[in-house]
Design a protein around this motif. Sequence first.
Motif, PDB file in Angstrom:
ATOM      1  N   TYR A  40      47.300  17.936  46.802  1.00 35.83           N
ATOM      2  CA  TYR A  40      46.409  16.782  46.631  1.00 35.83           C
ATOM      3  C   TYR A  40      45.312  16.792  47.693  1.00 35.83           C
ATOM      4  N   HIS A  41      45.682  16.903  48.973  1.00 34.20           N
ATOM      5  CA  HIS A  41      44.689  16.875  50.048  1.00 34.20           C
ATOM      6  C   HIS A  41      43.793  18.111  50.010  1.00 34.20           C
ATOM      7  N   ARG A  42      44.360  19.249  49.695  1.00 37.39           N
ATOM      8  CA  ARG A  42      43.554  20.474  49.588  1.00 37.39           C
ATOM      9  C   ARG A  42      42.460  20.307  48.535  1.00 37.39           C
ATOM     10  N   GLN A  43      42.815  19.778  47.371  1.00 35.27           N
ATOM     11  CA  GLN A  43      41.846  19.619  46.290  1.00 35.27           C
ATOM     12  C   GLN A  43      40.721  18.672  46.701  1.00 35.27           C
ATOM     13  N   ILE A  44      41.055  17.579  47.329  1.00 32.44           N
ATOM     14  CA  ILE A  44      40.023  16.621  47.736  1.00 32.44           C
ATOM     15  C   ILE A  44      39.136  17.207  48.835  1.00 32.44           C
ATOM     16  N   LEU A  45      39.739  17.895  49.788  1.00 35.53           N
ATOM     17  CA  LEU A  45      38.967  18.440  50.910  1.00 35.53           C
ATOM     18  C   LEU A  45      38.118  19.638  50.527  1.00 35.53           C
ATOM     19  N   HIS A  46      38.674  20.573  49.762  1.00 35.19           N
ATOM     20  CA  HIS A  46      37.994  21.843  49.552  1.00 35.19           C
ATOM     21  C   HIS A  46      37.886  22.274  48.096  1.00 35.19           C
ATOM     22  N   GLY A  47      38.647  21.643  47.209  1.00 34.26           N
ATOM     23  CA  GLY A  47      38.682  22.105  45.827  1.00 34.26           C
ATOM     24  C   GLY A  47      39.387  23.445  45.728  1.00 34.26           C
ATOM     25  N   ASP A  48      39.408  23.991  44.548  1.00 32.02           N
ATOM     26  CA  ASP A  48      39.962  25.326  44.276  1.00 32.02           C
ATOM     27  C   ASP A  48      41.299  25.579  44.969  1.00 32.02           C
ATOM     28  N   VAL A  49      42.290  24.830  44.551  1.00 31.62           N
ATOM     29  CA  VAL A  49      43.628  24.918  45.140  1.00 31.62           C
ATOM     30  C   VAL A  49      44.208  26.315  45.032  1.00 31.62           C
ATOM     31  N   ILE A  50      44.002  26.987  43.901  1.00 34.43           N
ATOM     32  CA  ILE A  50      44.562  28.327  43.692  1.00 34.43           C
ATOM     33  C   ILE A  50      44.015  29.289  44.741  1.00 34.43           C
ATOM     34  N   ASP A  51      42.728  29.260  44.962  1.00 38.33           N
ATOM     35  CA  ASP A  51      42.128  30.139  45.968  1.00 38.33           C
ATOM     36  C   ASP A  51      42.716  29.859  47.351  1.00 38.33           C
ATOM     37  N   GLY A  52      42.859  28.599  47.676  1.00 44.46           N
ATOM     38  CA  GLY A  52      43.423  28.234  48.971  1.00 44.46           C
ATOM     39  C   GLY A  52      44.847  28.706  49.141  1.00 44.46           C
TER      40      GLY A  52
END
Length: 56
Positions: A40-52
Amino acid sequence: MIEPINGRDMPGYFLNDFDRALAFIDEVGQPHVKLQFDIYHRQILHGDVIDGAERR
């Protein structure tokens, strides 16, 4: 365990960037210091969860 949290939900939280969190973990160099990868936080902060998730 450290967790970056987005500023929308927690304004002023000191650790609001996954790259900074990873750099801190590398700098500390301790095997017991880990990243909590909150989707959830990754998506809001940077988007592209899969890449992260694939980067680490």
